[in-house]
Design a protein around this motif. Structure first.
Motif, PDB file in Angstrom:
ATOM      1  N   GLU A  25       0.839  -1.207   0.000  1.00  0.00           N
ATOM      2  CA  GLU A  25       0.000   0.000   0.000  1.00  0.00           C
ATOM      3  C   GLU A  25       0.875   1.259   0.000  1.00  0.00           C
ATOM      4  O   GLU A  25       0.598   2.219  -0.714  1.00  0.00           O
ATOM      5  N   TYR A  26       1.915   1.224   0.806  1.00  0.00           N
ATOM      6  CA  TYR A  26       2.823   2.367   0.935  1.00  0.00           C
ATOM      7  C   TYR A  26       3.496   2.710  -0.397  1.00  0.00           C
ATOM      8  O   TYR A  26       3.650   3.876  -0.746  1.00  0.00           O
ATOM      9  N   ALA A  27       3.861   1.685  -1.139  1.00  0.00           N
ATOM     10  CA  ALA A  27       4.623   1.883  -2.376  1.00  0.00           C
ATOM     11  C   ALA A  27       3.752   1.892  -3.640  1.00  0.00           C
ATOM     12  O   ALA A  27       4.270   2.110  -4.740  1.00  0.00           O
ATOM     13  N   LYS A  28       2.462   1.689  -3.495  1.00  0.00           N
ATOM     14  CA  LYS A  28       1.571   1.558  -4.651  1.00  0.00           C
ATOM     15  C   LYS A  28       1.463   2.868  -5.439  1.00  0.00           C
ATOM     16  O   LYS A  28       1.178   3.927  -4.889  1.00  0.00           O
ATOM     17  N   ALA A  29       1.678   2.777  -6.750  1.00  0.00           N
ATOM     18  CA  ALA A  29       1.478   3.929  -7.642  1.00  0.00           C
ATOM     19  C   ALA A  29      -0.022   4.199  -7.732  1.00  0.00           C
ATOM     20  O   ALA A  29      -0.800   3.307  -8.072  1.00  0.00           O
ATOM     21  N   LEU A  30      -0.412   5.424  -7.419  1.00  0.00           N
ATOM     22  CA  LEU A  30      -1.827   5.767  -7.342  1.00  0.00           C
ATOM     23  C   LEU A  30      -2.211   6.722  -8.468  1.00  0.00           C
ATOM     24  O   LEU A  30      -1.620   7.793  -8.602  1.00  0.00           O
ATOM     25  N   PRO A  31      -3.203   6.363  -9.284  1.00  0.00           N
ATOM     26  CA  PRO A  31      -3.609   7.224 -10.401  1.00  0.00           C
ATOM     27  C   PRO A  31      -3.974   8.645  -9.959  1.00  0.00           C
ATOM     28  O   PRO A  31      -3.626   9.611 -10.635  1.00  0.00           O
ATOM     29  N   LEU A  32      -4.660   8.772  -8.836  1.00  0.00           N
ATOM     30  CA  LEU A  32      -5.065  10.082  -8.351  1.00  0.00           C
ATOM     31  C   LEU A  32      -3.856  10.983  -8.079  1.00  0.00           C
ATOM     32  O   LEU A  32      -3.945  12.201  -8.172  1.00  0.00           O
ATOM     33  N   MET A  33      -2.724  10.366  -7.790  1.00  0.00           N
ATOM     34  CA  MET A  33      -1.485  11.106  -7.502  1.00  0.00           C
ATOM     35  C   MET A  33      -0.540  11.076  -8.706  1.00  0.00           C
ATOM     36  O   MET A  33       0.671  11.165  -8.544  1.00  0.00           O
ATOM     37  N   HIS A  34      -1.118  10.906  -9.883  1.00  0.00           N
ATOM     38  CA  HIS A  34      -0.346  10.879 -11.135  1.00  0.00           C
ATOM     39  C   HIS A  34       0.746   9.812 -11.104  1.00  0.00           C
ATOM     40  O   HIS A  34       1.856  10.027 -11.594  1.00  0.00           O
ATOM     41  N   GLY A  35       0.418   8.660 -10.539  1.00  0.00           N
ATOM     42  CA  GLY A  35       1.352   7.544 -10.483  1.00  0.00           C
ATOM     43  C   GLY A  35       2.315   7.592  -9.317  1.00  0.00           C
ATOM     44  O   GLY A  35       3.138   6.688  -9.158  1.00  0.00           O
ATOM     45  N   ASN A  36       2.243   8.629  -8.521  1.00  0.00           N
ATOM     46  CA  ASN A  36       3.094   8.689  -7.331  1.00  0.00           C
ATOM     47  C   ASN A  36       2.450   7.873  -6.221  1.00  0.00           C
ATOM     48  O   ASN A  36       1.285   7.515  -6.277  1.00  0.00           O
ATOM     49  N   SER A  37       3.231   7.608  -5.197  1.00  0.00           N
ATOM     50  CA  SER A  37       2.758   6.807  -4.075  1.00  0.00           C
ATOM     51  C   SER A  37       2.869   7.612  -2.787  1.00  0.00           C
ATOM     52  O   SER A  37       3.520   8.663  -2.743  1.00  0.00           O
ATOM     53  N   ILE A  38       2.259   7.090  -1.756  1.00  0.00           N
ATOM     54  CA  ILE A  38       2.449   7.675  -0.429  1.00  0.00           C
ATOM     55  C   ILE A  38       3.929   7.606  -0.073  1.00  0.00           C
ATOM     56  O   ILE A  38       4.489   8.546   0.502  1.00  0.00           O
TER      57      ILE A  38
END
Length: 169
Positions: A25-38
């Motif tokens: 979860e910590y390292a997951k690329a997130l679409p809402l964050m333009h592929g960035n992760s937490i």
């Protein structure tokens, strides 16, 4: 010292978040964050604190020249340990110190030095981390709805104070 306590409080909120995530979860690329992760946002702010503490010794702070430590993006035990070390160092550093801040204000690569101080940069880092926490909060609310964040996670102290004053009226 007030700045050390504020830093500790803010970084403790990030540590609380990290306790509720697993590494995927910590390292997951997130679409809402333009592929960035937490993890990427956390790495970024942790590195700013590392730069400040290294700059305290060298008397020059250069956030642009920070080492991008990718383990901070993916390895939860490592980032938690690093945050603990940062908090400990800041809590035990009680004196202000004059510093130079190296900034590169344009794309030509030419940098300049401006006067600053440890306390001023500590204050800057508090605001900087709160900004990134606000972005992280949006991602957590969208993707990790079981994570519980403090009520004011990612909210600037001045905003909290303003909201309290408005409610009191």
């Amino acid at each position: 010292m007030l700045l050390a306590k504020a830093t500790f409080d803010i970084l403790s909120q990030i540590q609380l978040l990290l306790e509720q995530l697993d590494e995927s979860e910590y390292a997951k690329a997130l679409p809402l964050m333009h592929g960035n992760s937490i993890g990427k946002h956390t790495r970024h702010v942790v590195e700013f604190y590392i730069c400040l503490l290294q700059g305290l010794e060298a008397e020059i702070v250069d956030y642009d020249a920070r080492k991008r430590d990718l383990l901070l993006e993916t390895n939860l035990p490592y980032v938690k340990s690093t945050l603990e070390n940062i908090c400990s160092t800041i809590v035990n550093t009680t004196n202000d110190k004059l510093l130079q801040l190296r900034i590169c204000p344009n794309l030509d690569g030419e940098s300049i030095l401006v006067n600053s101080s440890y306390f001023r940069e500590l204050g800057y880092n508090i605001e900087h981390v709160i900004h990134h926490m606000a972005l992280i909060k949006i991602a957590v609310e969208q993707y990790f709805t079981d994570v519980l964040l403090p009520e004011n996670f990612g909210v600037a102290y001045s905003t909290i104070k303003y909201q309290q004053e408005i409610c009191a009226q």
